[in-house]
Design a protein around this motif. Sequence first.
Motif, PDB file in Angstrom:
ATOM      1  N   UNK A 123     -84.489  10.723 -91.397  1.00  0.00           N
ATOM      2  CA  UNK A 123     -83.428   9.733 -91.209  1.00  0.00           C
ATOM      3  C   UNK A 123     -83.405   9.245 -89.764  1.00  0.00           C
ATOM      4  N   UNK A 128     -81.558   4.844 -86.737  1.00  0.00           N
ATOM      5  CA  UNK A 128     -80.174   4.850 -87.196  1.00  0.00           C
ATOM      6  C   UNK A 128     -79.675   3.431 -87.428  1.00  0.00           C
ATOM      7  N   UNK A 129     -80.248   2.473 -86.717  1.00  0.00           N
ATOM      8  CA  UNK A 129     -79.760   1.098 -86.868  1.00  0.00           C
ATOM      9  C   UNK A 129     -80.180   0.496 -88.206  1.00  0.00           C
ATOM     10  N   UNK A 131     -81.600   2.188 -90.927  1.00  0.00           N
ATOM     11  CA  UNK A 131     -81.476   2.962 -92.151  1.00  0.00           C
ATOM     12  C   UNK A 131     -80.008   3.181 -92.494  1.00  0.00           C
ATOM     13  N   UNK A 132     -79.795   3.706 -93.672  1.00  0.00           N
ATOM     14  CA  UNK A 132     -78.424   3.967 -94.109  1.00  0.00           C
ATOM     15  C   UNK A 132     -78.355   5.345 -94.735  1.00  0.00           C
ATOM     16  N   UNK A 133     -77.131   5.858 -94.839  1.00  0.00           N
ATOM     17  CA  UNK A 133     -76.984   7.135 -95.533  1.00  0.00           C
ATOM     18  C   UNK A 133     -77.081   6.902 -97.020  1.00  0.00           C
ATOM     19  N   UNK A 134     -77.660   7.851 -97.720  1.00  0.00           N
ATOM     20  CA  UNK A 134     -77.759   7.724 -99.177  1.00  0.00           C
ATOM     21  C   UNK A 134     -76.518   8.365 -99.777  1.00  0.00           C
ATOM     22  N   UNK A 135     -75.750   7.577-100.537  1.00  0.00           N
ATOM     23  CA  UNK A 135     -74.525   8.144-101.074  1.00  0.00           C
ATOM     24  C   UNK A 135     -74.486   8.126-102.599  1.00  0.00           C
TER      25      UNK A 135
ATOM     26  N   UNK B  69     -72.127   3.306 -96.302  1.00  0.00           N
ATOM     27  CA  UNK B  69     -73.387   4.016 -96.124  1.00  0.00           C
ATOM     28  C   UNK B  69     -73.886   3.919 -94.685  1.00  0.00           C
ATOM     29  N   UNK B  71     -73.987   5.276 -90.702  1.00  0.00           N
ATOM     30  CA  UNK B  71     -73.898   6.560 -90.012  1.00  0.00           C
ATOM     31  C   UNK B  71     -72.665   6.588 -89.107  1.00  0.00           C
ATOM     32  N   UNK B  90     -76.961  12.312 -92.346  1.00  0.00           N
ATOM     33  CA  UNK B  90     -77.315  12.464 -93.754  1.00  0.00           C
ATOM     34  C   UNK B  90     -77.073  13.902 -94.202  1.00  0.00           C
TER      35      UNK B  90
END
Lengths: 248, 157
Positions: A123, A128-129, A131-135, B69, B71, B90
């Motif tokens: 990740x 960080x800019x 990509x996104x968190x997978x929810x 989604x 951070x 994450x």
Amino acid sequence: MSNDNIILPSAASLSTLSIADNPKSGFGYNPSLGPLSNTITPESSNILLNRKTLSLTPTSGNSIYDKNVNNKKINEINLSSLSFLFCEAVNWTHRNSKGIQDLETRLNGLGYQVGQRFLELIKLREGVKSSKREIKIIDILRFIHGTFWKSIFGKTANELEKSQDASNEYMIIDNVPLVSKFISIPKDYGNLNCSAFMAGIIEGALDSSSFHANVTAHSAPIDGVPLRTVFLIKFDEQLVIRESLRFN
Amino acid sequence: MTSYYFSIIGTRDNPVYEFEFSSFKNSLAMSTSTSVPGKSQFSASIKEMLPFISNSSLDIIEDAQWTTNLFYLGKIDSFYGLLVNAFITQGNIKFVLCYDVSNGTTQKYDDSSIKQFFIEANDLYVKCLLNPFYSVNDAIVSPDFDLRLKLIAKKYL
């Protein structure tokens, strides 16, 4: 209770840091003291403002913290050295294990920690800019099947399927699992599959993203692909309920 | 001068790392006074509340965790003039930053520098996690980590 027996919140793997251990250099967090332990002192403030270099630990000069782990370029390692290393890992777990089931559990446990760490690293590397968190369940599975697999094993997994029988079961299928490429299982070992290590990696990654799951590896050879392995991902029942509550 | 309280909170809501400081900006001009540049200026009564304030924002973080989604979650809570910004990885590690804006209004707080601070802190955290002697949810006691984190705090905040 004496001062030495104060309960540490979380430093399980360390020899205990007691309340008396105030860091001498002014750097280093001590959980039994809290923010008091690493508060800014006149000395540490001076060091920070004047960019003095100082050696806090024997490895300070060449520490991981100064290295760039964020490089996009994939550093490849030799397949044979990886295979020898994994061979030794299997050998070692085998020696310690009581049976086939136990051996698989231990291999899974080895992979688990790799998964936890790799997840955060990948990740970070995605940036960080961008990509996104997978929810969502399906998003995290796609991520593992694609990006995650590619950065660990150099290729994406072959298939990602949803089980027809149960709503909380998914399968990731790899035709040639990298680690067990050169492993042949003796007949009397039943259905042992050393890709349990890889299953552990998936489980570690899913668990730490709070998609609690059980992942097992099963051999499912078809014509021409004798090493084909199915990673069966069984999510907690509650997870499916959580998902339907949140996103419907 | 703005004072900050930064904490890393693990997956079991356990503290992993804490750090109290104040902005290093303009500190050289003020170094004539007796105060130490960078030392937090929270009052004693606030100081003891800080872990509670950051932990009480965890519920809001966990709500936001499943609705966005991103951070960086931005400013998520406030408590008697203390603002709380949060960042979540994450792997469910929460970075929480509490800071006061009530005194010293001259320094306008800047959301993008807080974001940048979190991103670099995450970078440091991942490096720490790569150490085989560190496992998830352990307290981070490394002096090297502490030094690097203080340096980025000085750089951005």
